[in-house]
Scaffold this motif. Structure first.
Motif, PDB file in Angstrom:
ATOM      1  N   ARG A 238       0.950  -1.124  -0.097  1.00  0.00           N
ATOM      2  CA  ARG A 238      -0.080   0.009   0.020  1.00  0.00           C
ATOM      3  C   ARG A 238       0.918   1.216  -0.155  1.00  0.00           C
ATOM      4  O   ARG A 238       2.177   1.089   0.022  1.00  0.00           O
ATOM      5  N   ARG A 239       0.313   2.312  -0.189  1.00  0.00           N
ATOM      6  CA  ARG A 239       1.015   3.484  -0.194  1.00  0.00           C
ATOM      7  C   ARG A 239       2.033   3.848   1.060  1.00  0.00           C
ATOM      8  O   ARG A 239       3.249   4.023   0.866  1.00  0.00           O
ATOM      9  N   GLY A 240       1.272   3.454   2.347  1.00  0.00           N
ATOM     10  CA  GLY A 240       2.432   3.641   3.319  1.00  0.00           C
ATOM     11  C   GLY A 240       3.622   2.673   3.449  1.00  0.00           C
ATOM     12  O   GLY A 240       4.819   2.992   4.005  1.00  0.00           O
ATOM     13  N   THR A 241       3.196   1.434   3.249  1.00  0.00           N
ATOM     14  CA  THR A 241       4.582   0.346   3.231  1.00  0.00           C
ATOM     15  C   THR A 241       5.668   0.770   1.788  1.00  0.00           C
ATOM     16  O   THR A 241       6.604   0.624   2.056  1.00  0.00           O
ATOM     17  N   GLY A 242       4.917   1.564   0.881  1.00  0.00           N
ATOM     18  CA  GLY A 242       5.780   1.871  -0.024  1.00  0.00           C
ATOM     19  C   GLY A 242       6.866   2.868   0.360  1.00  0.00           C
ATOM     20  O   GLY A 242       7.907   3.035  -0.058  1.00  0.00           O
ATOM     21  N   MET A 243       5.946   4.099   0.933  1.00  0.00           N
ATOM     22  CA  MET A 243       7.171   5.042   1.276  1.00  0.00           C
ATOM     23  C   MET A 243       7.973   4.554   2.721  1.00  0.00           C
ATOM     24  O   MET A 243       8.984   5.027   2.946  1.00  0.00           O
TER      25      MET A 243
END
Length: 489
Positions: free
Chosen positions: A25-30
């Motif tokens: 998800r966006r958070g884990t990618g960041m």
């Protein structure tokens, strides 16, 4: 210093565990991006702290020296660019149905695990632990190479696993022999593979055993670095892997594997004499250069072209290591950094070209500069970096390598290398010109660039430029590393 090195290792591990639990998800990618940036920050801190010191040992398990700082910085820069681009890559793959949520999660788990394994390989003080870390990179990247699960990707994965496993098995035998020599040379059993202990006892090691160990280590780690004779995996793996993975493998993994040889060379030279690894590195370096130059002239695939270019540069790095002087090692490290950033920009740009054409055949691609200014400029800048033209850093590194070879009485090696590098440069220029220039046909698809990939390309161009014109602080780190590894000349 213990906290800093542990942070460099644990930050990617934390990202791996988080992605395993939460999925992509966006958070884990960041978080994955932040873990790569943490590695860069830790490398910078070590570089600022090391000064002219030989090394700062941490509890006998980890080692912080100028070479550690250099490799952490390279891992951090290339890792930050690749993980940033990876966010856009995975989101695009999901949108187009090329992967599913499980595939995206697997990618997110493996990328930081890959970073962690490379960090351990350059920070460990024990060459047994180094061997385990290098083997871990093979296991992790095997799944990344086959990410798309196509027939070609799976074939490249098996080829990569088989060839690199043979090479790493040879490195394991070399490690065992070095342990045997150290034990019989008076080193304590629990520390016989520590780099400090091996360095202290190097003069008392059995020369015959060390010569055999040195040859096996050269072939074994050379296989992972893309050097002859176990180089054949490289073009297939890099051409089939996702573009951010290709950037990591070509831009930093090859150099991480070769950094092990740089660490072990002073030990082998002291125990068995300097001629063994000098001759071996010259041989594999020149043959690798020859193969790369020949393959560059006939290749018809963009990503294979970049892979053969990586072989060319690793061959040149091996020749510089053969010279072994302080100047040669410092130039080698500058070359590693410049090549890593430039090749990352090229692979990320090639990934967008591939997405726009659903293929990487050079004959099918034209007028990239006209169709996407960002991708075209990024690809052009990457090519200029690889061609060793000013103001980029490979111009200075290649001049310094040439000077070092001449000083080390390897003028004939320099002459042969220059001819092969010129052939490779001509091939790159020809292929690059056909890709970038020309008139765009009306039926050619647009080249779209996700925001995170665009940011990575722009930062990569900026970093390449800065390294080329303002590498003064880094030059001090390179010189410090070379002073303690190279032979003064």
């Amino acid at each position: 210093m213990t906290t800093v090195l542990l942070a460099a290792i644990l930050a990617p591990v934390l990202a791996t565990i988080t992605t395993l639990i939460l999925g992509w998800r966006r958070g884990t990618g960041m978080l994955i991006l932040a873990s790569a940036a943490t590695v860069l920050a830790c490398g910078t801190f070590v570089g600022l702290r090391i000064g002219a010191a030989t090394h700062l040992q941490v509890d006998g398990l980890l080692r912080a020296d100028a070479l550690t700082a250099t490799m952490l910085i390279v891992i951090g820069i290339v890792g930050t660019l690749a993980t940033a681009a990876g966010i856009g890559y995975i989101n695009t793959e999901l949108a187009h149905g090329h992967t599913d949520t499980h595939g995206a999660q697997l990618y997110g788990v493996l990328i930081p695990a890959f970073l962690a394994a490379m960090v351990v390989a350059v920070c460990a003080n024990n060459i047994g632990v180094v061997w385990v870390a290098i083997e871990a990179t093979t296991i992790v990247t095997a799944f990344l190479v086959g990410h798309r699960r196509s027939r070609a990707a799976l074939e490249a994965t098996w080829k990569y696993v088989v060839i690199c496993s043979v090479g790493i098995a040879m490195a394991f035998l070399g490690t065992v022999l070095l342990y045997f020599a150290a034990r019989h040379g008076g080193a304590p059993a629990a520390q016989a593979l520590d780099l400090d202990v091996l360095g202290t006892h190097a003069a008392s090691l059995d020369p015959g055993v060390v010569r055999l160990a040195g040859g096996l280590l050269l072939i074994g780690y050379g296989a992972k670095a893309g050097l002859f004779p176990f180089h054949t995996w490289l073009a297939d793996a890099h051409s089939q892997a996702p573009a951010p993975v290709s950037a990591l493998m070509s831009g930093v993994l090859l150099s991480v594997a070769f950094s092990v040889l740089i660490r072990l060379k002073p030990i082998v030279d002291t125990a068995a004499g300097p001629t063994l690894l000098r001759a071996g590195l010259v041989l594999v370096g020149l043959v690798t250069l020859l193969i790369a130059a020949c393959m560059l002239t006939v290749t018809r695939d963009v990503k294979r072209m970049l892979a053969y270019s990586s072989m060319e540069n690793m061959g040149l790095i091996a020749i510089a290591a053969a010279a072994g002087t302080t100047l040669a090692i410092a130039a080698l490290l500058l070359h590693v950094l410049a090549h890593g950033v430039g090749k990352t920009v090229l692979f990320l740009a090639a990934g967008q070209i591939q997405a726009g054409h659903n293929g990487t055949t050079i004959a099918d691609i034209t007028a990239v500069l006209q169709r996407s200014r960002l991708v075209g400029v990024a690809f052009a800048v990457g090519l200029i970096v690889l061609l060793g033209l000013p103001p980029f850093a490979m111009f200075a590194s290649e001049l310094a390598i040439a000077h070092a070879l001449a000083e080390a009485r390897l003028a004939w090696v320099l002459a042969v290398a220059l001819v092969l590098v010129a052939i490779a440069a001509a091939a790159l220029t020809r292929h690059g010109g056909s890709l970038l220039l020309g008139t765009s046909p009306t039926a050619v698809p647009a080249i779209r660039v996700p925001a995170s990939v665009a940011a990575a390309l722009l930062i990569g161009i900026l970093v390449s430029s800065v390294v080329g014109v303002a590498a003064g602080p880094l030059s001090e780190i390179f010189t410090t590393a070379a002073t303690h590894i190279g032979v003064p000349r």
